[in-house]
Design a protein around this motif. Sequence first.
Motif, PDB file in Angstrom:
ATOM      1  N   LEU A   9       0.835  -1.198   0.000  1.00  0.00           N
ATOM      2  CA  LEU A   9       0.000   0.000   0.000  1.00  0.00           C
ATOM      3  C   LEU A   9       0.878   1.260   0.000  1.00  0.00           C
ATOM      4  CD1 LEU A   9      -2.835   1.213   0.203  1.00  0.00           C
ATOM      5  CD2 LEU A   9      -2.612   1.075   2.684  1.00  0.00           C
ATOM      6  N   HIS A  10       1.929   1.234   0.765  1.00  0.00           N
ATOM      7  CA  HIS A  10       2.860   2.360   0.822  1.00  0.00           C
ATOM      8  C   HIS A  10       3.505   2.588  -0.542  1.00  0.00           C
ATOM      9  CE1 HIS A  10       6.599   4.496   1.956  1.00  0.00           C
ATOM     10  NE2 HIS A  10       5.779   5.114   2.769  1.00  0.00           N
ATOM     11  N   THR A  11       3.899   1.506  -1.213  1.00  0.00           N
ATOM     12  CA  THR A  11       4.516   1.609  -2.540  1.00  0.00           C
ATOM     13  C   THR A  11       3.542   2.182  -3.557  1.00  0.00           C
ATOM     14  OG1 THR A  11       5.905  -0.297  -2.044  1.00  0.00           O
ATOM     15  CG2 THR A  11       5.666   0.286  -4.356  1.00  0.00           C
ATOM     16  N   VAL A  12       2.313   1.701  -3.541  1.00  0.00           N
ATOM     17  CA  VAL A  12       1.300   2.196  -4.479  1.00  0.00           C
ATOM     18  C   VAL A  12       0.990   3.671  -4.205  1.00  0.00           C
ATOM     19  CG1 VAL A  12      -1.126   1.976  -5.176  1.00  0.00           C
ATOM     20  CG2 VAL A  12       0.297  -0.059  -4.925  1.00  0.00           C
ATOM     21  N   ALA A  13       0.891   4.044  -2.947  1.00  0.00           N
ATOM     22  CA  ALA A  13       0.619   5.443  -2.602  1.00  0.00           C
ATOM     23  C   ALA A  13       1.775   6.340  -3.039  1.00  0.00           C
ATOM     24  CB  ALA A  13       0.375   5.569  -1.109  1.00  0.00           C
ATOM     25  N   THR A  14       2.998   5.883  -2.805  1.00  0.00           N
ATOM     26  CA  THR A  14       4.162   6.669  -3.213  1.00  0.00           C
ATOM     27  C   THR A  14       4.204   6.835  -4.727  1.00  0.00           C
ATOM     28  OG1 THR A  14       5.382   5.855  -1.304  1.00  0.00           O
ATOM     29  CG2 THR A  14       6.674   6.805  -3.081  1.00  0.00           C
ATOM     30  N   ALA A  15       3.921   5.763  -5.450  1.00  0.00           N
ATOM     31  CA  ALA A  15       3.901   5.854  -6.913  1.00  0.00           C
ATOM     32  C   ALA A  15       2.797   6.801  -7.388  1.00  0.00           C
ATOM     33  CB  ALA A  15       3.693   4.468  -7.515  1.00  0.00           C
ATOM     34  N   GLY A  16       1.658   6.777  -6.734  1.00  0.00           N
ATOM     35  CA  GLY A  16       0.568   7.681  -7.097  1.00  0.00           C
ATOM     36  C   GLY A  16       0.919   9.134  -6.863  1.00  0.00           C
ATOM     37  N   VAL A  17       1.551   9.419  -5.725  1.00  0.00           N
ATOM     38  CA  VAL A  17       1.960  10.792  -5.426  1.00  0.00           C
ATOM     39  C   VAL A  17       3.018  11.253  -6.432  1.00  0.00           C
ATOM     40  CG1 VAL A  17       3.178  12.222  -3.739  1.00  0.00           C
ATOM     41  CG2 VAL A  17       1.330  10.708  -2.999  1.00  0.00           C
ATOM     42  N   PHE A  18       3.984  10.391  -6.706  1.00  0.00           N
ATOM     43  CA  PHE A  18       5.023  10.737  -7.674  1.00  0.00           C
ATOM     44  C   PHE A  18       4.416  11.013  -9.056  1.00  0.00           C
ATOM     45  CE2 PHE A  18       8.090   9.544 -10.958  1.00  0.00           C
ATOM     46  CZ  PHE A  18       9.130  10.412 -10.648  1.00  0.00           C
TER      47      PHE A  18
END
Length: 66
Positions: A9-18
Amino acid sequence: MQKKSFSLLHTVATAGVFSAVSFWYGFMFGRESARKELGHLIETLRRSNSDPPASSVPPSPLEHSS
């Protein structure tokens, strides 16, 4: 198990923000680039309109539209 799902979830959120930040900067850079290009065109048109009209130059197609 909980640690792995949080990491995903953290990885997906970080990719979304980026992705959102990259899109925003790309959009703003494109808008600024277009503004500079159109600003140059507008200045050229303003200079040509401020010159006294020459009788040998036909009117532009934009003046014909009603």
